[in-house]
Design an enzyme around this catalytic site. Structure first.
Site, PDB file in Angstrom:
ATOM      1  N   SER A  33       0.807  -1.215   0.000  1.00  0.00           N
ATOM      2  CA  SER A  33       0.000   0.000   0.000  1.00  0.00           C
ATOM      3  C   SER A  33       0.842   1.268   0.000  1.00  0.00           C
ATOM      4  CB  SER A  33      -0.930   0.012   1.212  1.00  0.00           C
ATOM      5  OG  SER A  33      -0.185  -0.124   2.410  1.00  0.00           O
ATOM      6  N   ASP A 334      -3.276   7.984   8.236  1.00  0.00           N
ATOM      7  CA  ASP A 334      -4.361   7.201   8.828  1.00  0.00           C
ATOM      8  C   ASP A 334      -3.893   6.271   9.936  1.00  0.00           C
ATOM      9  OD1 ASP A 334      -2.992   5.296   7.394  1.00  0.00           O
ATOM     10  OD2 ASP A 334      -4.599   4.864   5.980  1.00  0.00           O
ATOM     11  N   HIS A 337      -0.351   4.615   7.187  1.00  0.00           N
ATOM     12  CA  HIS A 337       0.286   5.237   6.042  1.00  0.00           C
ATOM     13  C   HIS A 337       0.601   6.699   6.338  1.00  0.00           C
ATOM     14  CE1 HIS A 337      -2.508   2.024   4.707  1.00  0.00           C
ATOM     15  NE2 HIS A 337      -1.416   1.617   4.102  1.00  0.00           N
TER      16      HIS A 337
END
Length: 376
Positions: A33, A334, A337
C-alpha cells in the site's frame, strides 16, 4: 559534509563502460500500500481507501492510493517525466504499459499467503503476494515485447522498484501480538523472497533496480496504539517512538543490505540501489517542525480518536473518523500510512539527499527547488 553538487538522483545508467541511458522510459513497480495506485481497491479490498478524505489533497478524489495524495512512486515518476503508474488490475487487454505499470497491492506480503495460514497468522486483506505480482509481470511480457529480444532494450531503459515489501509480513503478526522472537524468524525468509525476485527480474533483463528498506514501524500510530507499553523506557524520549520496533526495522534493513551486496556480486552488470526509507523518514520524526510538520509526527491526521488518533473500529474513511485541518502539517495520515507531505520529503531525500546507495548521477531528472539544509 554533504555537498549539493554531488547530490544524486535515483535513476541511473547502465553500469557498463561509463555509458549512460539518455533517460528512463518506464517504471515497473512491485510492493504494498505504500506504492499501490489502485490495485487493492480494484480487488474489492481495503475499501476504506475508496472513500473521502483519501485523495483529497492532490487528486481531490479517492484514487485507490492509501494517502491524502501522492506517494513516493508518484514523485519518482514526476521526476523522470513519466506519467503516474496505472494499476495492473485496472488495465484492459489492449492498454499500453510500455511507459510502466504498478503491480503493488495494499496488504501484500513478501511471503505467500499459505505461509501465514499454516501459522495461524491472519491476513484478510489480500493474497496477492510478491510472488503473484512477479507472475503478473511475466504474464505481461508478451504484450510488452512479442519479440523476446526486444525486452532487453525496453528493460535497459526501465527502472524496477521492488518494494517496499516485507513490512506487512511483520505487521500482521506484530499487530496480532505474536512474540518478537517468532517474528524475527521470518526475516531471513522475507529477505530471501525479495532477493529471489530481484534475481529473477535481472535474468529477464532488468538493469536498474531500486530496493527500499522498511520504514521505522516504532513510529507508526497503529503500533503505538496496539502495542502501547506501560514502561517509559520502551520509548525514544526524543521521538516518542517504540525503540524495540525501530530496532527490528533496522534488523530487517541490515539483512536486506547484505542480500543486495550478494546480488551485486552475482550480477555486476546490474545497478542495484538500496533506498533507505528508514533514515529518510527518521529526520522528520526527530525534528518534525523543521520539515513543517507542526501537527506532529506520530499522531494520525485522519482517525477515530485515542492518544494517536488511531482506532481500528473507526478507520479513516469510515463513520466515526475525523480529519485534521491540514494534512500537510502531519506525518501520519491514517495511522498506518503517511501523508503526501511526508512522502514528498522521503522522495526528496532519496532523489536529492543521501538516502540512495549507490549514488550515481543521471541527467534525466527535473531537479526543482527545495530547502536542502537538512541534507547538507
Amino acid at each position: 559534509m554533504f555537498r549539493l553538487i554531488h547530490l544524486i538522483t535515483i535513476f541511473l545508467t547502465i553500469p557498463t563502460a561509463h555509458s549512460l541511458v539518455d533517460c528512463y522510459t518506464s517504471i515497473f513497480n512491485f510492493g504494498t500500500s505504500l506504492a499501490d495506485t489502485g490495485n487493492a481497491i480494484l480487488l474489492g479490498k481495503a475499501l476504506y481507501a475508496a472513500h473521502f478524505p483519501y485523495g483529497e489533497t492532490y487528486f481531490h478524489r479517492p484514487t485507490g492510493r492509501f494517502s491524502d495524495g501522492r506517494l513516493i512512486i508518484d514523485f519518482i515518476a514526476q521526476e523522470l517525466g513519466l506519467p503516474y503508474l496505472p494499476p495492473y488490475l485496472g488495465s484492459s487487454s489492449d492498454r499500453d504499459f510500455h511507459r510502466g505499470v504498478n503491480f503493488a497491492v495494499g496488504g501484500a506480503t513478501a511471503l505467500d499467503a499459505a505461509f501465514f495460514q499454516e501459522r495461524g497468522i491472519r491476513n484478510e486483506l489480500t493474497n496477492n503476494s510478491l510472488g503473484i505480482q512477479l507472475r503478473w509481470f511475466k504474464d505481461l511480457l508478451p504484450s510488452l515485447c512479442p519479440n523476446p529480444p526486444d525486452c532487453g532494450d525496453i528493460f535497459r531503459r526501465s527502472v524496477f522498484l521492488v518494494g517496499e515489501i516485507g513490512g506487512n509480513d511483520y505487521n500482521y503478526p506484530f499487530l496480532q501480538r505474536r512474540s518478537l522472537e517468532e517474528i524475527r524468524t521470518l526475516v531471513p525468509l522475507v529477505i530471501n523472497s525479495i532477493g529471489s525476485t530481484v534475481d529473477t527480474l535481472i535474468k529477464y533483463g532488468a538493469r536498474t533496480l531500486v530496493v527500499p528498506g522498511n520504514l521505522p514501524i516504532g513510529c507508526s500510530a497503529a503500533y503505538l496504539t496496539v502495542l502501547e507499553s506501560p514502561r517509559g523506557e520502551d520509548y525514544d524520549p526524543r521521538t516518542g517512538c517504540l525503540t524495540y520496533l525501530n530496532e527490528f526495522s533496522n534488523y530487517h534493513n541490515r539483512k536486506l543490505l547484505q542480500e543486495l551486496d550478494r546480488l551485486r556480486a552475482l550480477h555486476p552488470n546490474a545497478t542495484i540501489i538500496y533506498a533507505d526509507y528508514f533514515n529518510a523518514a527518521m529526520g522528520f520524526y526527530r525534528s518534525p517542525r523543521h520539515f513543517g510538520f507542526y501537527g506532529g509526527a506520530i499522531t494520525a491526521c485522519c482517525g477515530g480518536g485515542g492518544p494517536y488518533n488511531y482506532n481500528t473500529s473507526a478507520k479513516c474513511g469510515y463513520q466515526g473518523a475525523t480529519m485534521c485541518d491540514n494534512a500537510s502539517s502531519h506525518v501520519a495520515w491514517d495511522g498506518v500510512h503517511l501523508t503526501e507531505a511526508a512522502y514528498r520529503w522521503i522522495a526528496d531525500g532519496l532523489i536529492r539527499g543521501p538516502f540512495f546507495s549507490p549514488s550515481i548521477e543521471t541527467p534525466c531528472l527535473s531537479l526543482g527547488s527545495r530547502d536542502h539544509s537538512y541534507y547538507e
